[in-house]
Design a protein around this motif. Structure first.
Motif, PDB file in Angstrom:
ATOM      1  N   LEU A 160       0.711  -1.075   0.060  1.00  0.00           N
ATOM      2  CA  LEU A 160      -0.002   0.066   0.038  1.00  0.00           C
ATOM      3  C   LEU A 160       0.934   1.456  -0.178  1.00  0.00           C
ATOM      4  O   LEU A 160       0.525   2.165  -0.552  1.00  0.00           O
ATOM      5  CB  LEU A 160      -0.909   0.135   1.183  1.00  0.00           C
ATOM      6  CG  LEU A 160      -1.875   1.180   1.363  1.00  0.00           C
ATOM      7  CD1 LEU A 160      -2.957   1.361   0.115  1.00  0.00           C
ATOM      8  CD2 LEU A 160      -2.765   1.060   2.591  1.00  0.00           C
ATOM      9  N   SER A 161       2.038   1.179   0.651  1.00  0.00           N
ATOM     10  CA  SER A 161       2.949   2.359   0.727  1.00  0.00           C
ATOM     11  C   SER A 161       3.244   2.840  -0.695  1.00  0.00           C
ATOM     12  O   SER A 161       3.415   4.048  -0.861  1.00  0.00           O
ATOM     13  CB  SER A 161       4.108   2.115   1.492  1.00  0.00           C
ATOM     14  OG  SER A 161       4.999   1.022   0.990  1.00  0.00           O
ATOM     15  N   ASP A 164       0.178   4.250  -2.480  1.00  0.00           N
ATOM     16  CA  ASP A 164      -0.160   5.504  -2.055  1.00  0.00           C
ATOM     17  C   ASP A 164       1.056   6.488  -2.572  1.00  0.00           C
ATOM     18  O   ASP A 164       0.550   7.760  -2.896  1.00  0.00           O
ATOM     19  CB  ASP A 164      -0.135   5.741  -0.644  1.00  0.00           C
ATOM     20  CG  ASP A 164      -1.368   5.026   0.171  1.00  0.00           C
ATOM     21  OD1 ASP A 164      -2.155   5.038  -0.721  1.00  0.00           O
ATOM     22  OD2 ASP A 164      -1.316   4.678   1.165  1.00  0.00           O
ATOM     23  N   THR A 174      -5.472   8.839  -1.732  1.00  0.00           N
ATOM     24  CA  THR A 174      -4.514   7.681  -1.253  1.00  0.00           C
ATOM     25  C   THR A 174      -5.656   6.835  -0.302  1.00  0.00           C
ATOM     26  O   THR A 174      -6.816   7.290  -0.051  1.00  0.00           O
ATOM     27  CB  THR A 174      -3.360   8.170  -0.570  1.00  0.00           C
ATOM     28  OG1 THR A 174      -3.716   8.922   0.492  1.00  0.00           O
ATOM     29  CG2 THR A 174      -2.365   8.974  -1.402  1.00  0.00           C
ATOM     30  N   GLY A 175      -5.117   5.697  -0.012  1.00  0.00           N
ATOM     31  CA  GLY A 175      -5.839   4.793   0.803  1.00  0.00           C
ATOM     32  C   GLY A 175      -6.972   4.338   0.175  1.00  0.00           C
ATOM     33  O   GLY A 175      -7.205   4.631  -0.877  1.00  0.00           O
ATOM     34  N   TYR A 176      -7.823   3.495   1.095  1.00  0.00           N
ATOM     35  CA  TYR A 176      -9.212   2.931   0.557  1.00  0.00           C
ATOM     36  C   TYR A 176     -10.125   3.712   0.609  1.00  0.00           C
ATOM     37  O   TYR A 176     -11.323   3.003   0.687  1.00  0.00           O
ATOM     38  CB  TYR A 176      -9.320   1.535   1.195  1.00  0.00           C
ATOM     39  CG  TYR A 176      -8.092   0.564   0.962  1.00  0.00           C
ATOM     40  CD1 TYR A 176      -8.221  -0.241  -0.071  1.00  0.00           C
ATOM     41  CD2 TYR A 176      -6.827   0.529   1.595  1.00  0.00           C
ATOM     42  CE1 TYR A 176      -7.398  -1.182  -0.480  1.00  0.00           C
ATOM     43  CE2 TYR A 176      -5.869  -0.425   1.229  1.00  0.00           C
ATOM     44  CZ  TYR A 176      -6.329  -1.287   0.192  1.00  0.00           C
ATOM     45  OH  TYR A 176      -5.213  -2.297  -0.181  1.00  0.00           O
ATOM     46  N   PRO A 181      -7.041   1.180  -4.217  1.00  0.00           N
ATOM     47  CA  PRO A 181      -5.923   2.234  -4.997  1.00  0.00           C
ATOM     48  C   PRO A 181      -5.619   1.520  -6.120  1.00  0.00           C
ATOM     49  O   PRO A 181      -5.297   2.441  -7.301  1.00  0.00           O
ATOM     50  CB  PRO A 181      -4.794   1.968  -3.766  1.00  0.00           C
ATOM     51  CG  PRO A 181      -5.637   1.736  -2.652  1.00  0.00           C
ATOM     52  CD  PRO A 181      -6.585   0.854  -2.913  1.00  0.00           C
TER      53      PRO A 181
END
Length: 818
Positions: A160-161, A164, A174-176, A181
């Motif tokens: 995820l990083s 983002d 960013t994020g959910y 994403p």
């Protein structure tokens, strides 16, 4: 996607279409065309449409049909795979035909024909007007059109990083909080305007990196790739592309260009150059008449080669090697007999073996002998004899031109032995001859132009092995008379048409191949021209009866347009040993000679006949009997016969310690010309025993199953429809008795079957065969007695008997409109 749901699921409203439901909607004619194009789907006949769909979408079956596509059809299929990939996350799935046509940039008629072929072979199916490939193609063609994976595939599974960081650099949430994403980034990077802006921002040196990957392969190698690079810290062109999501790290030293980015850089085109048309065939010009005559002449030569070789092997058969096959010495001896080279002799021997004319008597200590089929072949008309040889070669996996070469272990490949089998050979031969048939009349295509056309026709079957088969096919076709002066002969065109459906020329009473070649071959003649130098000229092929008799009385001296025979003492004696008298032999020659019989030949026959049989060999261990005591005196005084240990018993009888066969052979060598004598004192004169080997089944031919005939395909379609009806028909189960097991009892089953038989109703039954395999059937019961149900089975289109205790369930079918 395979639809194997039960009947209830099929009736659900709003259910999305599947590959199985698409096949179910095909007409009977379309299913028939599918089974003709993909005969492996009929081995065995599928139980229903769902089973057909599962088999048609399986990897082995898909690979088999892929090998049959030409280059443009394969390009269109790759376009469907590339643009219709459901992993891209776009909805609806698939690609519109108009969008695919624009991306192919090919002529409309050629594109439509290719797309029709893909639909007919069920490699591509339609969902709401959009084209979708079968799922197996995703793994078989991982880089369609030289394109990499979709953006959605490259983004999924990443931390995820990283997602983002990329979203932040692109100015996206960013994020959910606003969805997945990866989906959000994929949709953004598919925007043409955003891609163009990112390319401009990355700089011209970064664009040059992409230019090297844009037309494939989409993977590049770098010394070090940082997947966590961002726009602020990116230094190199590759890092700037990684930071903007235009390139992705897929290995320690590998980066990959996403499919959508590559398509944008290509301007929406799938291929740099589409190939809707095959390459042109070029070569020197040949007169059609010259081609026909050259091929027919070679065909006649092959017929003579085979007959001469097999007749010689019948008298002096070569041995079978311990490893199988024919020894090099025997091959060279056969080549000298035919007055040709080793390669031609190898092709002739393999053709005769493939046609079933010769076989080994045993794999261990055996001999190569003619078969009984040769006796039938020998009396057949010459044109049909050639057609049988050519059709056998066309379907054989044996490649005689490879004889004498070495395999990977350094072992020599022997004629008639292992190592000469090539499974693709029959298909390659048909392809090569098919290409020659496509050449303009009078053109003899060059080897390079044939190879280029075949590379377009069979793009997935190229390589060193294919080139080897191409060269061997051209060489063997010329040797066997299928081509003349490097162009295809008219009788070969007819042969290709007649054997296209798997039939042989022998099965055709009125063969176009035989008619075409017979018109060019010389008619058999029943006369010879005997000359004063003790030779006879056959001005053409002799009728079989005269050819056999003349082969006994004379030796072949030369062959060609006319055959020259020479009479000698040994050949005349051979005819006398076969039972001919001097008068019979002279009468035979006088009847068939167009010229007067020379006096020298009459004297030769009379002189050999006078000396023939004066000595007679019997069994004592052995004895000699002669009506002329002076001849026995001469023999007893002959020092060359000392090894026979002769003892005189009477003025006309001499005994020997050697056996009769040895005495016969030795006296023949000394020039006394004895004949064997029976117990009653009569001479034993007969032709040599005709030794024959047992016919063996030919080796497996085509690597793929043969194309089923129209009747078999029609029956298979009926079985598929009936099986599908049995699997999907709505039915009402017969109720089990109260407080009984869930499965209906035998009594309930019998009651339901008797009721259906009385009312003439169709019912569904579940059935277990003796091997425990479950199946469904729609039947019309006729009677139930003795524990058996006799009923018409619509699934098999036949009346069958079912064992009642193997019936697992009975259900009545809903009538139309009920």
């Amino acid at each position: 996607m395979i639809d194997d749901a039960g009947p209830a699921a099929h009736q659900g409203a709003g259910r999305p279409p599947t590959y199985t439901s698409w096949l179910r909607e095909r007409s009977d004619a379309e299913l028939d065309a599918l089974l003709a194009a993909r005969p492996d789907l009929l081995t065995p006949v599928p139980a229903d449409i769902a089973a057909l769909a599962a088999r048609a979408a399986s990897r082995p079956s898909v690979v088999r049909v892929l090998d049959q596509l030409h280059l443009f059809e394969l390009q269109v299929l790759e376009g469907v795979v590339a643009l219709g990939d459901e992993r891209s996350g776009r909805s609806p799935h698939g690609v519109a035909p108009s969008a695919l046509a624009t991306a192919m940039a090919a002529p409309t008629d050629r594109f439509a024909a290719a797309l029709d072929r893909l639909r007919a072979t069920a490699l591509v199916w339609e969902e709401e007007g959009r084209l979708r490939p079968v799922t197996a193609l995703r793994d078989i063609l991982p880089r369609p059109a030289g394109l990499g994976p979709p953006l959605r595939v490259l983004l999924s599974g990443r931390p995820l990083s990283q997602l983002d960081r990329l979203a932040a650099d692109l100015g996206l949430p960013t994020g959910y909080g606003e969805g997945d994403p990866a989906d959000r980034l994929s949709a953004a990077l598919c925007s043409p305007d955003r891609v163009d802006a990112l390319l401009d921002d990355a700089g011209p040196d970064a664009r040059s990196v992409l230019d090297r990957l844009v037309w494939g392969p989409p993977d590049g190698t770098v010394s070090q790739a940082r997947p966590d690079a961002d726009i602020a810290s990116a230094a190199s062109p590759v890092e700037r592309l990684l930071a903007r999501g235009l390139l992705y790290v897929t290995g320690e030293h590998t980066v990959t260009l996403p499919r959508e980015i590559a398509l944008r850089l290509r301007g929406g085109r799938l291929f740099r150059e589409a190939a809707p048309h095959p390459p042109e065939l070029d070569g020197p010009q040949r007169s059609p008449l010259t081609v026909t005559r050259a091929a027919a002449g070679q065909a006649f030569t092959v017929i003579r080669y085979v007959e001469e070789l097999v007749e010689h092997w019948a008298e002096d058969p070569p041995s079978v090697l311990r490893s199988g096959g024919l020894g090099v010495r025997d091959l060279r001896r056969s080549a000298r007999l035919l007055d040709t080279d080793d390669t031609t002799a190898a092709v002739v021997i393999e053709a005769a073996h493939t046609a079933g004319l010769i076989a080994a008597t045993s794999e261990v200590d055996g001999e190569w002998l003619p078969t009984g089929h040769y006796d039938v072949w020998r009396v057949t008309e010459p044109a049909r004899r050639w057609a049988l040889l050519a059709s056998a070669w066309l379907g054989s996996t044996r490649v005689a031109s490879l004889a004498g070469s070495t395999d990977a272990r350094g072992r020599s490949r022997n004629v008639l032995g292992e190592g000469l089998d090539r499974r693709p050979a029959p298909e390659v031969r048909r392809d090569v001859l098919g290409v020659l048939a496509e050449a303009p009349e009078g053109t003899a295509p060059t080897r390079d132009s044939i190879a280029a056309r075949l590379a377009w026709r069979r793009p997935r079957r190229q390589g060193r092995g294919f080139d080897e088969l191409l060269d061997s096919t051209l060489a063997e076709a010329a040797l066997l008379g299928l081509t003349g002066r490097d162009a295809l002969a008219p009788h070969t065109r007819a042969l290709l048409d007649e054997t296209a459906d798997g039939q042989t020329v022998a099965e055709a009473a009125d063969s176009a191949t035989v008619r075409a070649l017979a018109a060019e071959l010389p008619e058999p003649v029943d006369h010879i021209l005997i000359q004063g130098d003790l030779t006879a000229i056959a001005p053409g092929p002799l009728v079989p009866s005269l050819a056999r008799e003349l082969a006994l009385a004379a030796d072949v001296e030369s062959t060609g347009g006319a055959t020259v025979y020479r009479f000698g003492e040994s050949s005349i004696r051979r005819a006398l040993d076969a039972g001919h008298g001097a008068a019979d032999l002279i009468g035979l020659l006088e009847r068939h000679s167009k010229t007067p019989l020379p006096q020298a030949l009459r004297y030769l026959i009379a002189d050999v006949a006078r000396r023939h049989g004066r000595l007679r060999v019997g069994t004592a261990s052995s004895y000699l009997r002669c009506d002329e005591p002076a001849l026995l005196d001469e023999l007893l005084g002959d020092r060359r016969a000392d090894d026979l240990v002769l003892v005189r018993l009477a003025p006309t009888v001499v005994a020997s310690r050697t056996t009769r066969p040895v005495l016969l052979d030795r006296l023949t060598e000394l020039g006394y010309h004895p004949v064997p004598e029976a117990a009653d004192g009569t001479m034993q004169l007969s032709r040599p025993d005709a030794r024959r080997a047992e016919e063996h089944a030919p080796d497996g031919g085509l690597d793929s199953p043969p194309v089923p005939g129209p009747r078999l395909r029609a029956a298979a379609v009926r079985a598929l429809r009936a099986g599908d009806e049995a699997a999907t028909a709505a039915r009402t189960p017969v109720a089990a008795p109260p407080n009984g097991p869930s499965r209906p009892s035998t009594a309930a089953t019998l009651t339901a079957l008797n009721r259906a038989a009385a009312q003439g109703q169709r019912v569904w039954i579940g059935y277990l065969d003796p091997e425990g395999r479950a199946s469904s059937h729609i039947v019309e019961p006729q009677r139930v007695d003795g524990g058996f149900l006799t009923a018409y089975d619509a699934t098999r289109d036949a009346v069958r008997r079912f064992t009642v205790h193997r019936i697992t369930g009975v259900a009545s079918l809903e009538r139309d409109g009920a």
